[in-house]
Design a protein around this motif. Structure first.
Motif, mmCIF file in Angstrom:
data_model
loop_
_atom_site.group_PDB
_atom_site.id
_atom_site.type_symbol
_atom_site.label_atom_id
_atom_site.label_comp_id
_atom_site.label_asym_id
_atom_site.label_seq_id
_atom_site.Cartn_x
_atom_site.Cartn_y
_atom_site.Cartn_z
ATOM 1 N N MET B 95 41.170 -24.816 -107.084
ATOM 2 C CA MET B 95 41.548 -23.552 -107.841
ATOM 3 C C MET B 95 42.252 -23.785 -108.559
ATOM 4 S SD MET B 95 44.333 -22.618 -106.860
ATOM 5 C CE MET B 95 44.118 -21.203 -106.881
ATOM 6 N N ASP B 96 41.693 -22.462 -108.955
ATOM 7 C CA ASP B 96 42.532 -21.387 -110.807
ATOM 8 C C ASP B 96 42.625 -20.016 -110.384
ATOM 9 O OD1 ASP B 96 42.202 -22.611 -113.794
ATOM 10 O OD2 ASP B 96 44.496 -22.072 -112.827
ATOM 11 N N TRP B 97 43.916 -19.615 -110.591
ATOM 12 C CA TRP B 97 44.314 -18.659 -111.319
ATOM 13 C C TRP B 97 43.595 -17.985 -112.837
ATOM 14 C CZ3 TRP B 97 46.862 -14.945 -107.744
ATOM 15 C CH2 TRP B 97 47.104 -15.738 -106.694
ATOM 16 N N CYS B 98 43.205 -16.378 -112.697
ATOM 17 C CA CYS B 98 42.554 -15.882 -113.880
ATOM 18 C C CYS B 98 44.060 -15.702 -114.532
ATOM 19 C CB CYS B 98 41.432 -14.820 -113.949
ATOM 20 S SG CYS B 98 41.696 -14.056 -115.543
ATOM 21 N N LYS B 99 44.471 -16.027 -116.094
ATOM 22 C CA LYS B 99 45.548 -14.625 -116.459
ATOM 23 C C LYS B 99 45.943 -13.178 -115.775
ATOM 24 C CE LYS B 99 46.409 -17.585 -120.552
ATOM 25 N NZ LYS B 99 45.605 -18.486 -120.571
ATOM 26 N N ASP B 100 44.924 -12.547 -114.885
ATOM 27 C CA ASP B 100 44.986 -10.848 -115.175
ATOM 28 C C ASP B 100 45.390 -11.358 -113.800
ATOM 29 O OD1 ASP B 100 43.268 -12.134 -112.882
ATOM 30 O OD2 ASP B 100 41.639 -10.934 -113.598
ATOM 31 N N LYS B 101 46.036 -12.367 -113.146
ATOM 32 C CA LYS B 101 47.123 -12.520 -111.973
ATOM 33 C C LYS B 101 46.639 -12.293 -110.630
ATOM 34 C CE LYS B 101 50.068 -10.634 -115.241
ATOM 35 N NZ LYS B 101 50.809 -9.475 -115.516
ATOM 36 N N ARG B 102 45.037 -12.135 -110.509
ATOM 37 C CA ARG B 102 44.222 -11.548 -109.317
ATOM 38 C C ARG B 102 42.739 -12.135 -109.136
ATOM 39 N NH1 ARG B 102 43.547 -5.075 -109.111
ATOM 40 N NH2 ARG B 102 41.884 -4.696 -107.361
ATOM 41 N N ASP B 117 38.928 -11.715 -105.607
ATOM 42 C CA ASP B 117 39.861 -10.720 -105.856
ATOM 43 C C ASP B 117 40.469 -11.310 -104.820
ATOM 44 O OD1 ASP B 117 40.009 -7.823 -106.723
ATOM 45 O OD2 ASP B 117 41.698 -8.978 -106.521
ATOM 46 N N SER B 118 41.772 -12.040 -105.411
ATOM 47 C CA SER B 118 42.666 -11.981 -104.509
ATOM 48 C C SER B 118 43.697 -11.240 -103.417
ATOM 49 C CB SER B 118 43.822 -13.007 -104.818
ATOM 50 O OG SER B 118 44.650 -12.399 -105.621
ATOM 51 N N PHE B 119 43.686 -10.096 -104.308
ATOM 52 C CA PHE B 119 43.876 -8.419 -103.693
ATOM 53 C C PHE B 119 43.601 -8.175 -102.630
ATOM 54 C CE2 PHE B 119 47.151 -8.957 -107.080
ATOM 55 C CZ PHE B 119 47.277 -8.292 -108.060
ATOM 56 N N THR B 120 42.072 -8.341 -102.747
ATOM 57 C CA THR B 120 41.168 -7.206 -101.496
ATOM 58 C C THR B 120 40.499 -8.394 -101.221
ATOM 59 O OG1 THR B 120 39.267 -7.649 -103.506
ATOM 60 C CG2 THR B 120 40.638 -5.408 -103.501
ATOM 61 N N THR B 121 40.498 -9.832 -101.329
ATOM 62 C CA THR B 121 40.195 -11.007 -100.797
ATOM 63 C C THR B 121 37.844 -11.168 -101.317
ATOM 64 O OG1 THR B 121 39.491 -10.499 -98.998
ATOM 65 C CG2 THR B 121 41.980 -10.861 -98.468
ATOM 66 N N ASN B 122 37.857 -9.862 -101.922
ATOM 67 C CA ASN B 122 36.610 -9.736 -102.060
ATOM 68 C C ASN B 122 36.001 -10.894 -102.813
ATOM 69 O OD1 ASN B 122 36.685 -7.223 -100.757
ATOM 70 N ND2 ASN B 122 36.286 -6.480 -101.830
ATOM 71 N N ALA B 140 38.646 -19.449 -117.511
ATOM 72 C CA ALA B 140 39.165 -19.835 -119.083
ATOM 73 C C ALA B 140 40.143 -18.149 -119.440
ATOM 74 C CB ALA B 140 37.751 -19.057 -119.608
ATOM 75 N N PRO B 141 40.776 -18.981 -120.369
ATOM 76 C CA PRO B 141 42.086 -17.782 -121.101
ATOM 77 C C PRO B 141 41.582 -16.602 -120.528
ATOM 78 C CG PRO B 141 42.255 -20.162 -122.040
ATOM 79 C CD PRO B 141 41.184 -20.025 -121.646
ATOM 80 N N SER B 142 40.458 -16.087 -121.315
ATOM 81 C CA SER B 142 39.741 -15.017 -121.949
ATOM 82 C C SER B 142 39.574 -14.226 -120.095
ATOM 83 C CB SER B 142 39.095 -14.564 -122.192
ATOM 84 O OG SER B 142 37.387 -15.040 -121.449
ATOM 85 N N GLY B 143 39.454 -15.380 -118.884
ATOM 86 C CA GLY B 143 38.673 -14.672 -117.905
ATOM 87 C C GLY B 143 37.059 -14.387 -117.636
ATOM 88 N N SER B 360 51.189 -18.388 -108.427
ATOM 89 C CA SER B 360 50.184 -17.069 -109.318
ATOM 90 C C SER B 360 50.707 -17.263 -111.485
ATOM 91 C CB SER B 360 50.229 -15.941 -108.799
ATOM 92 O OG SER B 360 51.402 -15.342 -109.115
ATOM 93 N N PRO B 361 50.232 -16.621 -112.389
ATOM 94 C CA PRO B 361 50.924 -16.253 -113.853
ATOM 95 C C PRO B 361 52.189 -15.641 -113.784
ATOM 96 C CG PRO B 361 48.329 -16.509 -113.098
ATOM 97 C CD PRO B 361 48.264 -16.566 -112.495
ATOM 98 N N ASP B 362 52.671 -14.497 -113.012
ATOM 99 C CA ASP B 362 54.033 -14.365 -113.361
ATOM 100 C C ASP B 362 54.054 -14.328 -112.348
ATOM 101 O OD1 ASP B 362 52.713 -10.890 -111.410
ATOM 102 O OD2 ASP B 362 51.957 -12.948 -110.991
ATOM 103 N N GLY B 363 53.799 -15.361 -111.274
ATOM 104 C CA GLY B 363 55.295 -15.647 -110.277
ATOM 105 C C GLY B 363 54.946 -15.103 -108.695
ATOM 106 N N THR B 364 53.938 -13.788 -108.556
ATOM 107 C CA THR B 364 54.836 -13.026 -107.675
ATOM 108 C C THR B 364 54.466 -13.693 -106.408
ATOM 109 O OG1 THR B 364 52.567 -12.339 -107.920
ATOM 110 C CG2 THR B 364 54.183 -11.067 -108.936
#
Lengths: 68, 379
Positions: B95-102, B117-122, B140-143, B360-364
């Protein structure tokens, strides 16, 4: 011939080892101190380390449930 | 898994019984000369290895955990599963995270690649690859795109579209071609280049638009299983780990191996840079995780316990580098105090091997993927 291949790969290995032997190194005490300093300086931003107020972590905030 | 190519094969005498005596004599002398050269090179290699160890040992004046003795111990950790992502039909491999941290991309043994979407699990996107065992995926960095590959020996890029009428698979672009399975992939600082690692023993850097090979990295003696790019501030290097038990640091421009480390006792499944870029951690089938400092040029910590006997498949640091999260084949996640070397927490939840883990990119939060078909978000 297999011995030619072995010869050239050994030559490459010797060159690679010479390169690695020439790397500039610092003492572990200094390296460790700097790793520690980085941790300390950034600890306040590390949510998983110190936790953040309940509202500001999007994964910890309560989610509303929809009744279907 | 291939044998170490640096070791020369068994010596064979020249098969020349049908040639005239003068030729045979000449070849015998040349053979003898080659044997001498091989022997002297082997000797030189051994003495260089010895010298390397000596140089490294000279600077080994203290242990990391000794330096960290005065640091305050960490308190109790409350980390729980906050989300469970269900939808894969088989083992989650990467797995990998998108830069949007979500958003998260994940890939599975059944050939499916899903964007969540990890917030909603959709589930936002899903594509089925033409191969099973999609061992590598990256955002990708651009998302705006994802990359993935596995048993197809390729790394392909899929632009992400929100047009419901468009088939994601239609815009697929094949970028990397290896001669064995793709084990890891990562975009560099832009959507334009991808770095890959393969069971063919090499890593490679590719131009996404043209599919051109920009640089290849040779040196591992067996399958390469993982890679990680240095944080952008530290320059153009990356680290790789393989079945040869070696972790190797490479210069991306020259293709040269700058440093290599061989202290693990089995395959290295995961490598990850410390956030400052001055060190990296590894996770191995030898049931340990280790920390290597690049400026001291040596291993500076081992994270292990007698009770931990299963391999570590995946490691990542918390934002400050103080915590190291390790996913293991015994279904658990161990949380280590990087400085003190002790385990601070053990997380249960997965019902099979943990195969992949990223903060996650912001460590939360961090996400783990497992052979139990699910991904979990922990915070």
């Amino acid at each position: 011939m297999s011995s030619n291949a072995s010869l050239s790969s050994l030559q490459r290995l010797v060159e690679q080892l010479k390169l690695e032997a020439g790397v500039e190194r610092i003492k572990v005490s200094q390296a460790a101190a700097e790793l520690q300093q980085y941790c300390m300086q950034n600890a306040c931003k590390d949510a998983l380390l110190i936790g953040v107020p309940a509202g500001s972590n999007p994964f910890r905030e309560p989610r509303s449930c929809a009744l279907l | 898994r291939r044998e170490h190519p640096w070791e020369p094969g068994p010596q064979t005498p020249p098969p020349c019984l049908s040639l005239p005596a003068s030729c045979r004599a000449k070849m015998a002398t040349e053979g003898l000369h080659e044997n001498e050269t091989l022997a002297s090179l082997k000797g030189e290699a051994e003495s260089l290895k010895g010298r390397l160890e000596e140089e490294r040992a000279k600077l080994h004046d203290v242990e990391l955990h000794q330096v960290a003795e005065r640091v305050e111990a960490l308190g109790q950790f409350v980390m729980k599963t906050r989300r469970t992502l269900k939808g894969h039909g088989n083992k989650v491999l990467c797995m990998d995270w998108c830069k949007d941290k979500r958003r998260i991309v994940s890939s599975s043994q059944d050939g499916k690649v899903i964007v969540w979407d990890s917030f909603t699990t959709n589930k936002e996107h899903a594509v089925t690859m033409p191969c099973t065992w999609v061992m590598a995926c990256a955002y990708a960095p651009s998302g705006c795109a994802i990359a993935c590959g596995g048993l197809d020996n390729k790394c392909s890029v899929y632009p992400l579209t929100f047009d419901k009428n468009e088939n994601m698979a239609a815009k697929k672009k094949s970028v990397a071609m290896h001669t064995n399975y793709l084990s890891a992939c990562s975009f560099t600082n832009s959507d334009m280049q991808i770095l890959t690692a393969s069971g063919d023993g090499t890593c490679a850097l590719w131009d996404v638009e043209s599919g051109q090979l920009l640089q290849s990295f040779h040196g591992h003696g067996a399958d390469v299983l993982c890679l990680d790019l240095a944080p952008s501030e530290t320059g153009n290097t990356f680290v790789s780990g393989g079945c040869d038990k070696k972790a190797m640091v490479w210069d991306m421009r020259s293709g040269q191996c700058i440093q290599s480390f061989e202290t693990h006792e089995s395959d290295i499944n995961s490598v990850r840079y410390y956030p400052s870029g001055d060190a990296f951690a590894s996770g191995s089938d030898d049931a340990t995780c280790r920390l290597y400092d690049l400026r001291a040029d040596r291993e500076v910590a081992i994270y292990s316990k007698e009770s931990i006997i299963f391999g570590a498949s995946s490691v990542d640091f918390s934002l400050s580098g103080r915590l190291l999260f390790g996913g293991y084949n015994d279904y658990t996640i161990n949380v280590w105090d990087v400085l003190k070397g002790s385990r601070v927490s053990i997380l249960f939840g997965h019902e099979n091997r943990v195969s992949t883990l990223r903060v996650s990119p912001d460590g939360t939060a961090f996400c783990s993927g497992s052979w139990d078909h699910t991904l979990r978000i922990w915070a």
